[in-house]
Design a protein around this motif. Structure first.
Motif, short mmCIF file in Angstrom:
data_model
loop_
_atom_site.label_atom_id
_atom_site.label_comp_id
_atom_site.label_asym_id
_atom_site.label_seq_id
_atom_site.Cartn_x
_atom_site.Cartn_y
_atom_site.Cartn_z
N ILE A 91 9.09 -37.12 114.56
CA ILE A 91 9.45 -37.61 113.23
C ILE A 91 8.21 -37.88 112.40
CG2 ILE A 91 10.67 -39.40 111.95
CD1 ILE A 91 12.46 -37.45 113.60
N LYS A 92 7.17 -38.44 113.01
CA LYS A 92 5.92 -38.67 112.28
C LYS A 92 5.31 -37.34 111.82
CE LYS A 92 2.99 -41.89 113.50
NZ LYS A 92 2.04 -42.70 114.32
N HIS A 93 5.41 -36.32 112.65
CA HIS A 93 4.89 -35.00 112.29
C HIS A 93 5.61 -34.44 111.07
CE1 HIS A 93 3.35 -30.92 112.77
NE2 HIS A 93 4.59 -30.48 112.70
N ILE A 94 6.94 -34.57 111.06
CA ILE A 94 7.72 -34.05 109.92
C ILE A 94 7.37 -34.81 108.64
CG2 ILE A 94 10.05 -33.84 108.96
CD1 ILE A 94 11.03 -33.32 111.82
N ILE A 95 7.19 -36.10 108.75
CA ILE A 95 6.80 -36.91 107.57
C ILE A 95 5.46 -36.42 107.02
CG2 ILE A 95 6.07 -39.22 106.82
CD1 ILE A 95 8.14 -40.31 108.92
N ARG A 96 4.51 -36.16 107.91
CA ARG A 96 3.19 -35.69 107.47
C ARG A 96 3.25 -34.31 106.83
NH1 ARG A 96 1.62 -38.00 112.53
NH2 ARG A 96 1.60 -35.93 113.49
N GLN A 97 4.29 -33.54 107.19
CA GLN A 97 4.45 -32.19 106.62
C GLN A 97 5.32 -32.18 105.36
OE1 GLN A 97 2.76 -29.49 107.96
NE2 GLN A 97 1.82 -31.10 109.19
N SER A 98 5.77 -33.34 104.92
CA SER A 98 6.73 -33.44 103.81
C SER A 98 6.05 -33.92 102.54
CB SER A 98 7.87 -34.40 104.16
OG SER A 98 8.57 -33.96 105.30
N HIS A 99 6.45 -33.31 101.42
CA HIS A 99 6.06 -33.79 100.09
C HIS A 99 7.27 -34.57 99.57
CE1 HIS A 99 5.04 -33.94 95.85
NE2 HIS A 99 3.82 -33.48 96.12
N SER A 127 2.85 -39.01 103.97
CA SER A 127 3.36 -37.73 103.47
C SER A 127 2.27 -36.96 102.74
CB SER A 127 4.54 -37.98 102.53
OG SER A 127 4.09 -38.55 101.30
N LEU A 128 2.55 -35.70 102.42
CA LEU A 128 1.58 -34.85 101.74
C LEU A 128 1.19 -35.41 100.38
CD1 LEU A 128 3.03 -31.31 102.57
CD2 LEU A 128 0.98 -32.38 103.54
N ASP A 129 2.11 -36.14 99.73
CA ASP A 129 1.80 -36.74 98.43
C ASP A 129 1.40 -38.21 98.54
OD1 ASP A 129 4.46 -37.04 99.23
OD2 ASP A 129 5.20 -37.30 97.20
N TYR A 166 17.61 -34.61 110.05
CA TYR A 166 17.92 -35.42 108.87
C TYR A 166 16.70 -36.11 108.26
CZ TYR A 166 22.49 -34.86 111.06
OH TYR A 166 23.61 -34.33 111.65
N THR A 167 15.52 -35.92 108.83
CA THR A 167 14.34 -36.66 108.35
C THR A 167 14.05 -36.40 106.89
OG1 THR A 167 13.41 -36.53 110.59
CG2 THR A 167 11.92 -37.16 108.80
N ARG A 168 13.96 -35.16 106.50
CA ARG A 168 13.63 -34.82 105.11
C ARG A 168 14.71 -35.32 104.15
NH1 ARG A 168 11.96 -30.55 108.29
NH2 ARG A 168 9.75 -30.03 108.13
N LEU A 169 15.95 -35.20 104.55
CA LEU A 169 17.05 -35.68 103.70
C LEU A 169 16.94 -37.18 103.47
CD1 LEU A 169 19.74 -35.34 102.21
CD2 LEU A 169 20.90 -35.50 104.43
N LEU A 170 16.70 -37.93 104.54
CA LEU A 170 16.59 -39.39 104.41
C LEU A 170 15.38 -39.78 103.55
CD1 LEU A 170 17.52 -40.46 108.06
CD2 LEU A 170 18.88 -40.85 105.99
N LEU A 171 14.28 -39.05 103.70
CA LEU A 171 13.12 -39.29 102.83
C LEU A 171 13.50 -39.06 101.37
CD1 LEU A 171 10.29 -37.55 104.90
CD2 LEU A 171 10.50 -40.00 104.49
N GLY A 172 14.25 -38.01 101.13
CA GLY A 172 14.68 -37.68 99.77
C GLY A 172 15.65 -38.70 99.19
N LEU A 173 16.37 -39.40 100.06
CA LEU A 173 17.29 -40.45 99.62
C LEU A 173 16.55 -41.77 99.35
CD1 LEU A 173 20.37 -39.86 101.97
CD2 LEU A 173 20.16 -39.26 99.55
N GLY A 174 15.25 -41.80 99.67
CA GLY A 174 14.45 -42.99 99.39
C GLY A 174 14.09 -43.82 100.60
N LEU A 175 14.49 -43.39 101.81
CA LEU A 175 14.21 -44.18 103.01
C LEU A 175 12.73 -44.14 103.34
CD1 LEU A 175 15.65 -45.83 105.28
CD2 LEU A 175 15.52 -43.76 106.67
N ARG A 176 12.16 -45.32 103.63
CA ARG A 176 10.74 -45.39 103.99
C ARG A 176 10.53 -46.13 105.31
NH1 ARG A 176 11.29 -42.17 100.82
NH2 ARG A 176 10.28 -41.88 98.77
N GLU A 177 11.61 -46.41 106.02
CA GLU A 177 11.47 -47.07 107.33
C GLU A 177 12.49 -46.51 108.30
OE1 GLU A 177 12.03 -51.58 108.91
OE2 GLU A 177 10.43 -51.29 107.42
#
Length: 409
Positions: free
Chosen positions: A371-379, A101-103, A349-360
């Protein structure tokens, strides 16, 4: 069209399909997505409106069907197809980049497969392992008998060798509901609530023992994770673990090479498991959330019934709360939690799941690059804050077309 039919059709030449019954999260639709063909399920009356030699446009993205389109409409869809192909080409070029992710948070992106040959596609698509190997497709189709221990061993070992040390999560037989063995149609009034998955396996211990022995033999070839579906009771976990010990004892007596170096996990798809997840985590190494069945059981919606498919809502507050609860429990206990249902491969739902704490995440290989692209674009830090804020203001989360949370007053 049954899931077994779809698997057999992989080698056939066809561009898409339409059914009058079924839902978007039925196993038939899931297999269609893994093949990469457009499909519209639950169209209700397509067979009365479509005739031989009609020209069809099947829009698997929106669920639209156009019969004998005008030149202008046909040109519109041809342009849409070209844009989709161009977008996929850009994502494909970056598929091997890390899902960071960006962070700076690492996220694991895995692949779902139905047969061993798909493992290579997961690697080519940038997947970091197998998050779900649906073994039932070894058992289904035009078979006169069940697969032998050796046949199963060869299939599982093939995937583990292909992954070269990357994790391979192999789910034990999940028969029942809309997936049945040859000549073994269920007579249950509601097969989704009947003798399926681990219940079926424990009712046929000889068949189950064969699979467990094959898994232990295959474990010598890589990083094996054994996943048990449809668990609702603690005694089911205890029984499967005991059978794994017995399988090892049998292999030892038979002087067959095997390994007990594996991880043991269960699927969280029955609400009862989610509500006692803190107790479940003490007995397993990991859990995987099967969102398709979890939503079905939480909302009392048959996922293959087109009459109620519009009520299948991954954003229902109860569904999101349960998913968040399971993820948080896993973090507290230090146990990995993945999502292997259709939500994981849906970019909405990718960003939402990341925000809920999902890492897999685990999904069909074709969705991995996006999905990998969206993760790389997400903080993830900022996304987590937005999700928490949205939950406090309104439990009814709304997402825009790109999957960003719509902030309400």
């Amino acid at each position: 069209i049954t899931p077994a039919d779809m698997v057999r059709m992989r080698a056939a030449q066809f561009s898409g399909f339409i059914t009058d019954i079924g839902g978007p999260t039925s196993h038939t639709a899931i297999v269609a997505r893994s093949i990469g063909v457009p499909a519209v399920v639950g169209s209700v009356n397509a067979r009365h409106m479509i005739h031989d030699h009609d020209l069809l446009v099947i829009d698997g993205e929106t669920g639209g069907i156009v019969v004998n389109p005008s030149p202008e409409i046909l040109r519109h869809y041809q342009e849409k197809e070209q844009k989709l192909l161009a977008d996929k080409s850009l994502l494909w070029a970056k598929r091997k980049l890390a899902s960071l992710s960006l962070d700076g948070e690492k996220v694991t992106v895995l692949g779902n497969i139905e047969n061993p040959e798909e493992a290579e596609e997961v690697l080519k698509s940038g997947g970091q392992g197998i998050g779900l190997y649906r073994t039932e497709f070894l058992f289904m189709g035009n078979r006169d008998s069940l697969p032998t221990e050796d046949e199963q061993y060869e299939a599982y070992a093939f995937v583990l060798k292909q992954m070269q040390g990357k994790p391979v999560t192999i789910r034990t037989l999940d028969i029942g509901s809309d997936k049945n063995l040859q000549g073994e149609l269920s007579s249950a009034i509601n097969p989704a609530l009947g003798l399926r998955a681990v219940r079926y396996c424990l009712a046929r211990p000889d068949m189950f023992m064969t699979q467990l022995k094959a898994l232990l033999r295959a474990a010598v070839h890589g990083h094996l994770k054994i996943l048990v579906p449809m668990v609702a009771h603690h005694h089911e976990i205890v029984t499967v673990k005991r059978m794994l010990v017995e399988a090892a004892d049998e292999l030892r007596r038979e002087s067959k090479e095997f390994s007990e170096d594996y991880e043991f996990g269960v699927m969280v798809e029955i609400p009862a498991m989610a509500f006692v997840i803190d107790m479940v985590l003490d007995d397993v190494d990991f859990v995987s959330i099967g969102t398709n069945d979890l939503i079905q059981y939480m909302l009392a919606i048959d996922r293959i019934d087109s009459d109620v498919s519009d009520l299948f809502d991954p954003l229902h507050p109860a569904v999101l709360r349960v998913i968040a609860q399971v993820i948080k429990a896993g973090i507290r206990k230090g146990k990995p939690v993945s999502v292997c249902g259709e939500m994981a491969g849906d970019s909405l739902y990718t960003r939402l799941l990341l925000g809920l704490g999902l890492r897999e995440f685990s999904m069909t290989a074709k969705h991995i690059p996006e999905i990998k692209h969206i993760i790389r674009q997400s903080h993830i830090g900022m996304t987590t804050s937005k999700v928490k804020k949205a939950f406090k203001k309104n439990p009814h989360i709304q997402l825009d077309a790109s999957g960003f949370i719509v902030e309400t007053e």
